[in-house]
Motif scaffolding. Structure first.
Motif, mmCIF file in Angstrom:
data_model
loop_
_atom_site.group_PDB
_atom_site.id
_atom_site.type_symbol
_atom_site.label_atom_id
_atom_site.label_comp_id
_atom_site.label_asym_id
_atom_site.label_seq_id
_atom_site.Cartn_x
_atom_site.Cartn_y
_atom_site.Cartn_z
ATOM 1 N N GLU A 38 -5.699 -26.260 -89.820
ATOM 2 C CA GLU A 38 -6.162 -27.608 -89.506
ATOM 3 C C GLU A 38 -6.154 -27.774 -87.990
ATOM 4 N N ILE A 39 -7.338 -28.001 -87.422
ATOM 5 C CA ILE A 39 -7.452 -28.157 -85.973
ATOM 6 C C ILE A 39 -7.753 -29.599 -85.684
ATOM 7 N N THR A 40 -6.941 -30.204 -84.837
ATOM 8 C CA THR A 40 -7.206 -31.595 -84.460
ATOM 9 C C THR A 40 -7.450 -31.654 -82.963
ATOM 10 N N GLY A 41 -8.219 -32.649 -82.564
ATOM 11 C CA GLY A 41 -8.537 -32.798 -81.149
ATOM 12 C C GLY A 41 -9.599 -33.853 -80.947
ATOM 13 N N GLN A 42 -10.265 -33.778 -79.817
ATOM 14 C CA GLN A 42 -11.296 -34.758 -79.476
ATOM 15 C C GLN A 42 -12.638 -34.052 -79.336
ATOM 16 N N ASP A 43 -13.709 -34.730 -79.739
ATOM 17 C CA ASP A 43 -15.086 -34.237 -79.554
ATOM 18 C C ASP A 43 -15.252 -32.797 -80.014
ATOM 19 N N LEU A 44 -14.797 -32.502 -81.183
ATOM 20 C CA LEU A 44 -14.914 -31.132 -81.677
ATOM 21 C C LEU A 44 -16.361 -30.856 -82.069
ATOM 22 N N VAL A 45 -16.846 -29.684 -81.634
ATOM 23 C CA VAL A 45 -18.205 -29.263 -81.956
ATOM 24 C C VAL A 45 -18.146 -27.823 -82.423
ATOM 25 N N ILE A 46 -18.826 -27.522 -83.547
ATOM 26 C CA ILE A 46 -18.927 -26.124 -83.960
ATOM 27 C C ILE A 46 -20.106 -25.527 -83.214
ATOM 28 N N ARG A 47 -19.793 -24.698 -82.237
ATOM 29 C CA ARG A 47 -20.876 -24.105 -81.434
ATOM 30 C C ARG A 47 -21.661 -23.092 -82.247
ATOM 31 N N ALA A 48 -20.932 -22.359 -83.075
ATOM 32 C CA ALA A 48 -21.606 -21.371 -83.906
ATOM 33 C C ALA A 48 -20.765 -21.129 -85.141
ATOM 34 N N THR A 50 -20.580 -16.264 -91.435
ATOM 35 C CA THR A 50 -19.783 -16.160 -92.662
ATOM 36 C C THR A 50 -18.327 -15.833 -92.386
ATOM 37 N N GLU A 51 -18.057 -15.098 -91.327
ATOM 38 C CA GLU A 51 -16.692 -14.674 -91.044
ATOM 39 C C GLU A 51 -16.094 -15.354 -89.829
ATOM 40 N N GLU A 52 -16.963 -15.909 -88.993
ATOM 41 C CA GLU A 52 -16.488 -16.397 -87.698
ATOM 42 C C GLU A 52 -16.851 -17.845 -87.486
ATOM 43 N N VAL A 53 -15.985 -18.552 -86.748
ATOM 44 C CA VAL A 53 -16.322 -19.899 -86.267
ATOM 45 C C VAL A 53 -15.962 -19.960 -84.790
ATOM 46 N N PHE A 54 -16.804 -20.663 -84.047
ATOM 47 C CA PHE A 54 -16.546 -20.838 -82.625
ATOM 48 C C PHE A 54 -16.576 -22.334 -82.353
ATOM 49 N N ILE A 55 -15.425 -22.847 -81.952
ATOM 50 C CA ILE A 55 -15.273 -24.297 -81.829
ATOM 51 C C ILE A 55 -15.055 -24.648 -80.366
ATOM 52 N N GLU A 56 -15.673 -25.764 -79.946
ATOM 53 C CA GLU A 56 -15.432 -26.268 -78.596
ATOM 54 C C GLU A 56 -15.003 -27.714 -78.671
ATOM 55 N N GLY A 57 -14.264 -28.149 -77.675
ATOM 56 C CA GLY A 57 -13.795 -29.519 -77.656
ATOM 57 C C GLY A 57 -12.447 -29.574 -76.968
ATOM 58 N N THR A 58 -11.794 -30.688 -77.061
ATOM 59 C CA THR A 58 -10.444 -30.787 -76.525
ATOM 60 C C THR A 58 -9.490 -30.657 -77.694
ATOM 61 N N ILE A 59 -8.835 -29.516 -77.790
ATOM 62 C CA ILE A 59 -8.009 -29.209 -78.960
ATOM 63 C C ILE A 59 -6.577 -29.595 -78.666
ATOM 64 N N SER A 60 -5.962 -30.323 -79.564
ATOM 65 C CA SER A 60 -4.568 -30.708 -79.322
ATOM 66 C C SER A 60 -3.607 -30.045 -80.304
ATOM 67 N N ASN A 61 -4.113 -29.721 -81.498
ATOM 68 C CA ASN A 61 -3.227 -29.195 -82.532
ATOM 69 C C ASN A 61 -3.897 -28.114 -83.340
#
Lengths: 401, 96
Positions: free
Chosen positions: B63-73, B76-87
């Motif tokens: 579980e990832i929490t933060g601000q303005d989270l965006v899935i950049r890509a 099937t196996e990978e996720v690339f997330i951008e944003g301000t991650i807090s947890n």
């Protein structure tokens, strides 16, 4: 991840998705290996980018998950092309521009001719134009450059080599001219006769019949080399050519004054400075100076130049040096030497630098009225030949008789 | 049998000095500052909003929490997330 450029070429759209099962939609798309990116969530809506080709496959997944979509942005080449389709004249203009640029750059704009000295540029230009090298000609209609240069060489015999090269829109014709020996002067049939009474010291005949030998006395006007060769029956008139040298005697009477004068600087100088506008000079300094009785003026003229241009402004530095004339006495021996050197200079001036003075004899010398009087006999060896044209006279030459 | 297989794989990993994520089906999570997050070996998105992202993993979820989270890509196996991650919270299911 695919790079941005590939995405732009394939074209992609930004979608806004609304529905209850958006996470399920995401998972389904990922499972189907449909590429989506830049997914962001805004309250109960989701935005994502998807390739245009994948966009048409979305329908069944949307039905499955009960989501609805709205397109909010279109990017990439397919959309640009679509937009261009509407602006047909703009596209036509663009292609016309490219075409025009191409056409204009495949014209010959200028012909440069370098290296010619004897052949005039006009002539070369004319001959080149006959071969199609002229301004406004199509570059691609020019023949092969090697063929062109060889054809030009046939037309311009004065050239040893001609190179034709094309740089952009300029054709350069480089000419290397062959060195032609100087053309011989046309000469009339002639004899070579003696210029003065002399003793022949050397005779070299190039053409004609030599009439004298070494150590022979000749009189002025005697034929040295005859222009008529052959015997009485078979004759030919030619241009007599050759070199005849002889010893000639000259008598000089010389007077050399014992009082000589020369100019001497007194060391006094005046400076003047002028500004020059066009061909008018404005004196700036040096007013109120007494002019000298005798003087030598030297002017240094400066004009302002920039590259090849001469501006009509400049200045003159003038220097006037006072001169006085000194007279001084010389000894008789010095006067004699002076006189002889004048005579030698005179001989060289009259008979050329080849003239050789073999002997100098002072026949008489006396001093009187402040002068040295001398009579000198000089023995000089120099060329004594002179041409005399042969005028054919009823098949016989009256002079040679 | 699955128990046996697991133990065998663990043994192989130790013996050959391999990283465990290659051998086991467990995720590798790479985080660059608090701005970017890489998760490999995920099992799908469970929940997604701009403040929270829940990703299914084998035997649990992250579980990832933060601000303005965006899935950049997402693959099937990978996720690339951008944003301000807090947890980043890792939860495992009850042991099976």
């Amino acid at each position: 991840m695919q790079s941005n450029i590939v995405s732009l070429i394939r074209g992609f759209v930004r979608l806004r998705v609304r529905g209850k099962q958006m996470e399920r939609l995401l998972n389904r798309l990922v499972d189907e290996r449909i590429m989506i990116w830049n997914i962001s969530r805004l309250n109960d809506e989701m935005e994502l980018d998807i390739h245009l080709s994948d966009f048409y496959r979305l329908r069944s997944f949307l039905k499955e998950t009960g989501c609805r979509i709205r397109v909010i942005g279109r990017f990439g080449a397919p959309f640009w092309l679509h937009r261009l389709e509407r602006r047909k004249f703009w596209v036509a203009g663009f292609f016309l521009f490219v075409l025009g640029l191409y056409m204009l750059s495949s014209l010959v704009w200028s012909v440069q001719i370098i290296g010619n000295e004897r052949v005039s540029t006009q002539t070369v230009r004319h001959i080149a134009a006959e071969q199609g090298i002229r301004p406004w000609a199509w570059k691609f209609r020019l023949a092969n450059l090697d063929a062109l240069s060889s054809r030009l060489m046939q037309r311009i015999p004065e050239a040893a080599w001609i190179g034709v090269s094309v740089q952009g829109t300029r054709v350069t014709i480089e000419i290397v001219e062959n060195t032609v020996p100087e053309e011989r002067q046309l000469m009339n049939p002639r004899h070579l006769v003696s210029t003065s009474d002399a003793v022949v010291t050397e005779i070299i005949t190039e053409q004609g019949k030599p009439m004298v030998r070494r150590n022979m006395r000749v009189k002025k006007g005697d034929i040295l080399i005859s222009g008529i060769i052959g015997n009485d029956r078979f004759q030919q008139i030619v241009v007599a050519q050759g070199e005849v040298k002889g010893l000639v005697w000259y008598e000089y009477e010389i007077q050399v004054p014992l009082k000589q004068s020369r100019k001497v600087y007194t060391g006094d100088e005046q400076h003047r400075f002028y500004l020059v506008f066009g061909n008018r000079a404005l004196q700036i300094t040096g007013y109120g100076q007494e002019p000298y009785a005798q003087e030598v003026r030297r002017q240094e003229r400066q004009v302002i130049k920039w590259r090849d241009y001469t501006l009509p402004f400049g200045w003159i530095n003038e220097r006037r040096s006072e001169v006085r004339i000194d007279t001084y006495e010389i000894r008789p021996e010095t006067a004699r030497e002076l006189g002889l050197s004048q005579v030698r200079a005179d001989i060289i001036a009259k008979y050329g630098p080849d003239a050789q003075i073999h002997d100098e004899k002072i026949l008489h010398e006396s001093i009187g009225n402040g002068k040295v009087y001398m009579k000198v006999l000089l023995e000089v060896e120099h060329s004594i030949s002179e041409e005399r044209p042969i005028v054919p006279f009823a098949g016989r030459d009256p002079i040679s008789d | 049998m699955p128990q046996l297989g697991k133990r065998l794989r663990k043994l192989t990993a130790q013996f050959l000095d391999l990283p465990e994520d290659v051998v086991f089906d467990i995720p590798r999570i790479t985080m660059i500052g608090n701005m970017q997050l890489y998760i490999e070996n995920h099992r799908g998105v469970m929940e997604f909003s701009d403040k929270m992202l829940k990703l299914r993993l084998t035997g649990g979820y992250v579980e990832i929490t933060g601000q303005d989270l965006v899935i950049r890509a997402i693959l099937t196996e990978e996720v690339f997330i951008e944003g301000t991650i807090s947890n980043v919270a890792y939860r495992t299911d009850a042991p099976s």
